[in-house]
Write a protein that holds these residues in place. Structure first.
Motif, PDB file in Angstrom:
ATOM      1  N   MET A  38       0.661  -1.086  -0.007  1.00  0.00           N
ATOM      2  CA  MET A  38       0.052  -0.040   0.125  1.00  0.00           C
ATOM      3  C   MET A  38       0.891   1.138  -0.049  1.00  0.00           C
ATOM      4  N   ASP A  39       2.360   1.170  -0.003  1.00  0.00           N
ATOM      5  CA  ASP A  39       3.067   2.492   0.015  1.00  0.00           C
ATOM      6  C   ASP A  39       2.928   3.035  -1.337  1.00  0.00           C
ATOM      7  N   GLY A  40       2.537   4.258  -1.382  1.00  0.00           N
ATOM      8  CA  GLY A  40       2.432   4.945  -2.808  1.00  0.00           C
ATOM      9  C   GLY A  40       1.300   4.744  -3.487  1.00  0.00           C
ATOM     10  N   ALA A  41       0.133   3.918  -2.793  1.00  0.00           N
ATOM     11  CA  ALA A  41      -1.059   3.439  -3.581  1.00  0.00           C
ATOM     12  C   ALA A  41      -1.803   4.569  -4.172  1.00  0.00           C
ATOM     13  N   ARG A  42      -1.709   5.655  -3.298  1.00  0.00           N
ATOM     14  CA  ARG A  42      -2.555   6.841  -3.899  1.00  0.00           C
ATOM     15  C   ARG A  42      -2.134   7.210  -5.231  1.00  0.00           C
ATOM     16  N   GLY A  43      -0.708   7.431  -5.132  1.00  0.00           N
ATOM     17  CA  GLY A  43      -0.283   8.112  -6.575  1.00  0.00           C
ATOM     18  C   GLY A  43      -0.363   7.082  -7.432  1.00  0.00           C
ATOM     19  N   ALA A  44      -0.203   5.789  -7.406  1.00  0.00           N
ATOM     20  CA  ALA A  44      -0.468   4.709  -8.378  1.00  0.00           C
ATOM     21  C   ALA A  44      -1.721   4.718  -8.920  1.00  0.00           C
ATOM     22  N   VAL A  45      -2.573   4.850  -7.946  1.00  0.00           N
ATOM     23  CA  VAL A  45      -4.151   4.695  -8.319  1.00  0.00           C
ATOM     24  C   VAL A  45      -4.563   6.139  -9.313  1.00  0.00           C
ATOM     25  N   ASP A  46      -4.036   7.265  -8.858  1.00  0.00           N
ATOM     26  CA  ASP A  46      -4.040   8.346  -9.644  1.00  0.00           C
ATOM     27  C   ASP A  46      -3.543   8.260 -11.073  1.00  0.00           C
ATOM     28  N   GLU A  47      -2.098   7.861 -11.214  1.00  0.00           N
ATOM     29  CA  GLU A  47      -1.856   7.684 -12.279  1.00  0.00           C
ATOM     30  C   GLU A  47      -2.629   6.564 -13.235  1.00  0.00           C
ATOM     31  N   PHE A  48      -2.952   5.541 -12.662  1.00  0.00           N
ATOM     32  CA  PHE A  48      -3.924   4.394 -13.344  1.00  0.00           C
ATOM     33  C   PHE A  48      -5.042   4.998 -13.912  1.00  0.00           C
ATOM     34  N   LEU A  49      -5.632   5.806 -13.146  1.00  0.00           N
ATOM     35  CA  LEU A  49      -7.205   6.248 -13.526  1.00  0.00           C
ATOM     36  C   LEU A  49      -6.925   7.473 -14.410  1.00  0.00           C
ATOM     37  N   ALA A  50      -5.898   8.009 -14.456  1.00  0.00           N
ATOM     38  CA  ALA A  50      -5.596   9.350 -15.403  1.00  0.00           C
ATOM     39  C   ALA A  50      -5.568   8.732 -16.838  1.00  0.00           C
ATOM     40  N   GLY A  51      -6.076   9.695 -17.597  1.00  0.00           N
ATOM     41  CA  GLY A  51      -5.752   9.402 -19.316  1.00  0.00           C
ATOM     42  C   GLY A  51      -7.117   8.564 -19.470  1.00  0.00           C
ATOM     43  N   ASN A  52      -7.284   8.881 -20.784  1.00  0.00           N
ATOM     44  CA  ASN A  52      -8.501   8.142 -21.756  1.00  0.00           C
ATOM     45  C   ASN A  52      -7.986   6.973 -22.281  1.00  0.00           C
ATOM     46  N   ASP A  53      -7.149   6.133 -21.776  1.00  0.00           N
ATOM     47  CA  ASP A  53      -6.619   4.915 -22.537  1.00  0.00           C
ATOM     48  C   ASP A  53      -6.936   3.596 -21.541  1.00  0.00           C
ATOM     49  N   ALA A  54      -6.769   2.753 -21.992  1.00  0.00           N
ATOM     50  CA  ALA A  54      -6.733   1.418 -21.140  1.00  0.00           C
ATOM     51  C   ALA A  54      -5.496   1.169 -20.545  1.00  0.00           C
ATOM     52  N   ALA A  55      -5.763   0.550 -19.141  1.00  0.00           N
ATOM     53  CA  ALA A  55      -4.507   0.171 -18.505  1.00  0.00           C
ATOM     54  C   ALA A  55      -4.827  -0.956 -17.387  1.00  0.00           C
ATOM     55  N   ILE A  56      -3.794  -1.513 -17.253  1.00  0.00           N
ATOM     56  CA  ILE A  56      -3.872  -2.866 -16.369  1.00  0.00           C
ATOM     57  C   ILE A  56      -3.027  -2.359 -15.060  1.00  0.00           C
ATOM     58  N   MET A  57      -3.747  -2.643 -13.963  1.00  0.00           N
ATOM     59  CA  MET A  57      -2.833  -2.523 -12.709  1.00  0.00           C
ATOM     60  C   MET A  57      -3.038  -3.816 -12.049  1.00  0.00           C
ATOM     61  N   GLU A  58      -1.741  -4.446 -11.907  1.00  0.00           N
ATOM     62  CA  GLU A  58      -1.829  -5.671 -11.140  1.00  0.00           C
ATOM     63  C   GLU A  58      -1.363  -5.071  -9.734  1.00  0.00           C
ATOM     64  N   CYS A  59      -2.295  -5.840  -8.792  1.00  0.00           N
ATOM     65  CA  CYS A  59      -2.014  -5.620  -7.200  1.00  0.00           C
ATOM     66  C   CYS A  59      -1.763  -7.009  -6.672  1.00  0.00           C
ATOM     67  N   ILE A  60      -0.353  -6.977  -6.042  1.00  0.00           N
ATOM     68  CA  ILE A  60      -0.042  -8.033  -5.522  1.00  0.00           C
ATOM     69  C   ILE A  60      -0.467  -8.630  -3.967  1.00  0.00           C
ATOM     70  N   LEU A  61      -1.204  -9.653  -3.904  1.00  0.00           N
ATOM     71  CA  LEU A  61      -2.020  -9.794  -2.750  1.00  0.00           C
ATOM     72  C   LEU A  61      -1.310 -10.862  -2.077  1.00  0.00           C
ATOM     73  N   ASP A  62      -1.365 -10.882  -0.575  1.00  0.00           N
ATOM     74  CA  ASP A  62      -1.115 -12.030   0.204  1.00  0.00           C
ATOM     75  C   ASP A  62      -2.134 -13.291  -0.243  1.00  0.00           C
ATOM     76  N   PRO A  63      -1.132 -14.536  -0.691  1.00  0.00           N
ATOM     77  CA  PRO A  63      -1.760 -15.477  -1.255  1.00  0.00           C
ATOM     78  C   PRO A  63      -2.886 -16.185   0.043  1.00  0.00           C
ATOM     79  N   GLU A  64      -2.659 -15.831   1.236  1.00  0.00           N
ATOM     80  CA  GLU A  64      -3.385 -16.510   2.248  1.00  0.00           C
ATOM     81  C   GLU A  64      -4.479 -15.263   2.713  1.00  0.00           C
ATOM     82  N   ALA A  65      -4.563 -14.109   2.107  1.00  0.00           N
ATOM     83  CA  ALA A  65      -5.737 -13.345   2.412  1.00  0.00           C
ATOM     84  C   ALA A  65      -7.054 -13.960   2.445  1.00  0.00           C
ATOM     85  N   LEU A  66      -7.684 -13.579   3.368  1.00  0.00           N
ATOM     86  CA  LEU A  66      -9.170 -13.900   3.522  1.00  0.00           C
ATOM     87  C   LEU A  66     -10.033 -12.604   3.616  1.00  0.00           C
ATOM     88  N   VAL A  67     -11.156 -12.865   3.158  1.00  0.00           N
ATOM     89  CA  VAL A  67     -12.122 -11.784   2.895  1.00  0.00           C
ATOM     90  C   VAL A  67     -12.681 -11.371   4.171  1.00  0.00           C
TER      91      VAL A  67
END
Lengths: 539, 166
Positions: A510-539
């Motif tokens: 989550m370090d720098g997540a805000r900036g990354a999200v802003d960059e991801f959402l900016a612009g009228n183009d397609a983009a992929i954002m890969e988020c690396i999750l804990d393999p053991e994460a539970l909902v």
């Protein structure tokens, strides 16, 4: 005019602007006729996604989505998409080519009995034997799909029927169905009863389902709730009926929902269930919907009334029409401020204290952040798995934003094709598609469609290199005996994005997540954002 | 759980019977018997289904069937308000010695002998289900070679409950 030209003419008469499909020999006459039309064809990469894209399209456009496939394997690939639409009552007209009429039943190349195979999850189906029937059938198909309880209608049409000369056609103005007459208006006596019980209610609650969206009744429902100060909970399919920050909205019900929404259901003395069916995932014990309280059930489908919970006041009809009828009544709901304070208290006290994951992307926190940064009136398509539950409970749905997911069937791989379809119905709206890595694998072939159609979809892949939901299930119910849930075969999503020419971002924690999200959402183009999750994460 | 006789009026379209029987199968409703035939108006087919279930199930069946696009009308034919009939054909092995015994039973039931062979008789009987059951049980002492039942068909009594066709 040929049968295939008549088919296209009929689609034009229905105001169809886009269709989603995949050609093959026996549907080629139809695809040929499309060349002489302004209807735009979106070529998907596998037929199942034609149905999902048409579903996303219909849900945003408010009309009927159209998908097309060829006979045999094409038609059969479509089936999961059709069943997905059926489970969520999404109006589709699905057209399949069929082998020559004379060869039917002789097991020729690419022959499959698709009307037979789809029987249990279409609203209706046609097998066209006479090209002169095409205008009537098309008219009926659109009417049946888009009225009453909506759903998919299948038209299977042999190649020779498409190639039959039928002269000029006249598109019927009205349907003449002897047997199908959906109820639109609510019964006047029942509406009076509804007005009566609301005026006595102390703890009224609106329980909104997907039917509210399908009927185009969202603003009418909000007006009613806001005018009378009635709190609203929703099913998964009902999500985005209210913005998340509305003081009247108390979240999603059910075993995957939030506890304070279920508490509201349990403690209310009057529930108005509208466009919902008290399904197993929404209410594990439907009795609590009716025991010791007044239950009003408004639904387009008579067969849903009393199927799971027996209402005090059944009200069959179109949700929008009924809400308009109710607006004409002098409904005076006693002051609900104490009830709202109670619910607000539950929201504050019952919230699960989550321990935030510092080493990986914390999915819940991330989705809250991502959706908070999105624009109003955007579209969020969500897949199936842990990503769906996180999104349902943590996404901040803003004013006018639509939340689309596969609820009833829980079909993995829905999010991306649905986003591509939704895009065609809504140029200008921001579209974010959220999936886990399992679902991404099921629909990533559509990245190619996304690029070809220049759909500026922002694709979020919550990557835990696991089938997370099944892993979680095996964790709880099989004591961590994990079977067939590891997805460690790649690909490197960054390289994959590069191969498609898609902008790519990666978030490891989550370090720098805000900036990354802003960059991801900016612009009228397609983009992929890969988020690396804990393999053991539970909902 | 009790037997209920349902009467459906449906559009006479291709596949209509499979749509209805398919609905019963996939929702786990039982079909004891099903009969179908065109009505006075060949656009419509009348289907009679004998099913089992408590009131709640019967209500669900009615609602789910009514929802099918081809279905014009569905109602329960209550025994007090309706007439039911079923036809059965029974082929019995007989020798010259016991042929008369079967004919006597048939006479008592006002059944018809519609085929006579050197070693067999075919008896036709129309009636309510209990009459047919009684008849078959009386043939217990004989060897029934083949038996074919049509299933129940029925109509409501009088004119108060008629569904008029357009």
């Amino acid at each position: 005019m040929l049968g295939c030209e008549a088919m296209v003419k009929c689609l034009e008469n229905e105001g169809v602007k886009h269709i989603f499909g995949y050609p093959g020999a026996v549907i080629c006459p139809f695809f040929d006729s499309l060349l002489d039309s302004d209807i735009e064809t979106v070529l998907v990469r596998t037929e199942q996604n034609a149905a999902h894209a048409a579903s996303g399209y219909a849900r945003i456009n408010g009309g009927v989505g159209v998908c097309v496939a060829t006979s045999g394997p094409g038609a059969l690939n479509l089936l999961t998409g059709i069943a997905t639409a059926f489970a969520d009552s999404i109006p589709l007209v699905c057209i399949t080519g069929q082998v020559e009429s004379e060869q039917i039943g002789s097991d020729v190349f690419q022959e499959a009995d698709v009307t037979g195979a789809a029987e249990s999850f279409v609203k209706y189906s046609y097998y066209v034997t006479d090209a002169r029937e095409i205008p009537r059938i098309m008219k009926e198909a659109f009417y049946i799909a888009g009225s009453g309880r909506r759903g998919p209608v299948l038209i299977d049409i042999p190649v020779d029927v498409q190639n039959t000369e039928i002269g000029d056609i006249e598109y019927p103005e009205k349907v003449q169905l002897r047997t199908y007459k959906p109820t639109i208006s609510g019964h006047a006596v029942q509406i009076k009863k509804v007005a009566g019980v609301f005026s006595k209610a102390k703890r009224p609650l609106i329980y909104a389902g997907g039917g509210v969206h399908l009927a185009g009744a969202v603003s009418h429902l909000r007006d009613f709730a806001e005018k009378n100060g009635i709190p609203v909970v929703s099913t998964m399919m009902g999500l985005s009926v209210m913005p998340s920050d509305s003081p009247l909205f108390f979240g999603m019900v059910g075993n995957n929902g939030v506890p304070w929404a279920n508490k509201a259901v349990a403690e209310s003395d009057l529930i108005m269930m509208i466009g919902a069916r008290a399904a197993d995932r929404a209410v594990s014990q439907p009795e609590i919907m009716a025991d010791g309280k007044t239950l009003i059930h408004i639904d387009a489908d008579t067969a849903e009334i009393g199927k799971n919970a027996v209402p005090t006041i059944p009200l069959v009809g179109d949700a929008k029409k009924i809400l308009k009828q109710m607006a004409g009544e002098d409904i005076k709901v006693p002051d609900t401020s104490e009830w709202l304070r109670t619910l607000e208290g539950y929201r504050e006290s019952m919230g699960r204290k989550r321990e935030k994951n510092k080493d990986y992307v914390d999915a819940a926190e991330f989705l809250e952040l991502l959706t908070s940064c999105m624009k109003e009136k955007s579209i969020i398509t969500v897949d199936v798995g842990q990503n769906q539950i996180w999104a349902c409970n943590h996404a901040k749905v803003k004013e006018g934003t639509r939340f689309l997911t596969s609820g009833g069937m829980g079909t993995m791989g829905y999010s991306l094709p649905a986003a591509i379809g939704a895009r065609k119905a809504s140029s200008g709206r921001q579209i974010v598609s959220i999936c886990g890595d399992g679902a991404f694998h099921m629909c990533m072939c559509e990245l190619s469609t996304m690029m070809q159609t220049k759909a500026p979809v922002k694709v979020v892949v919550l990557n835990n290199t696991r089938l997370g939901m099944v892993r979680e299930y095996q964790h709880y119910h099989y004591h961590d005996r994990l079977s067939a849930v590891e997805l460690s075969g790649g690909p490197d999503i960054g390289k994959l994005a590069e191969a498609y020419g898609i902008r790519y971002l990666k978030l490891e924690n989550m370090d720098g997540a805000r900036g990354a999200v802003d960059e991801f959402l900016a612009g009228n183009d397609a983009a992929i954002m890969e988020c690396i999750l804990d393999p053991e994460a539970l909902v | 759980m009790n037997n209920k006789v349902l009467q459906l009026l449906v559009d006479n379209t291709s596949g209509v019977l499979s749509r209805i029987s398919g609905l019963f199968a996939r929702r786990g409703y039982n079909i004891e018997s099903i009969t179908a035939g065109v009505t006075a108006d060949p656009k419509f087919t009348r289907i009679t289904i004998v099913t089992t279930g408590d009131d709640e199930i019967i209500e669900q069946i009615k609602n789910q069937v009514a929802k099918l696009v081809d279905v014009r009308d569905i109602k329960v034919l209550e025994p007090s308000d309706s007439v039911y009939r079923e036809l059965v054909l029974v082929k019995v092995r007989v020798s010259a010695g016991d042929r008369q015994g079967v004919i006597t039973i048939a006479d008592v039931f006002r059944a018809n002998i519609i085929d006579v062979g050197p070693e067999s008789l075919v008896v036709e009987l129309t009636g309510k289900q209990d009459k047919i059951e009684a008849f078959i049980s009386l043939l217990d002492g004989y060897e029934i070679l083949e038996l074919a039942r049509t299933g129940v068909t029925g109509l409501g009594r009088g004119i108060s409950n008629v569904t008029y066709l357009d």
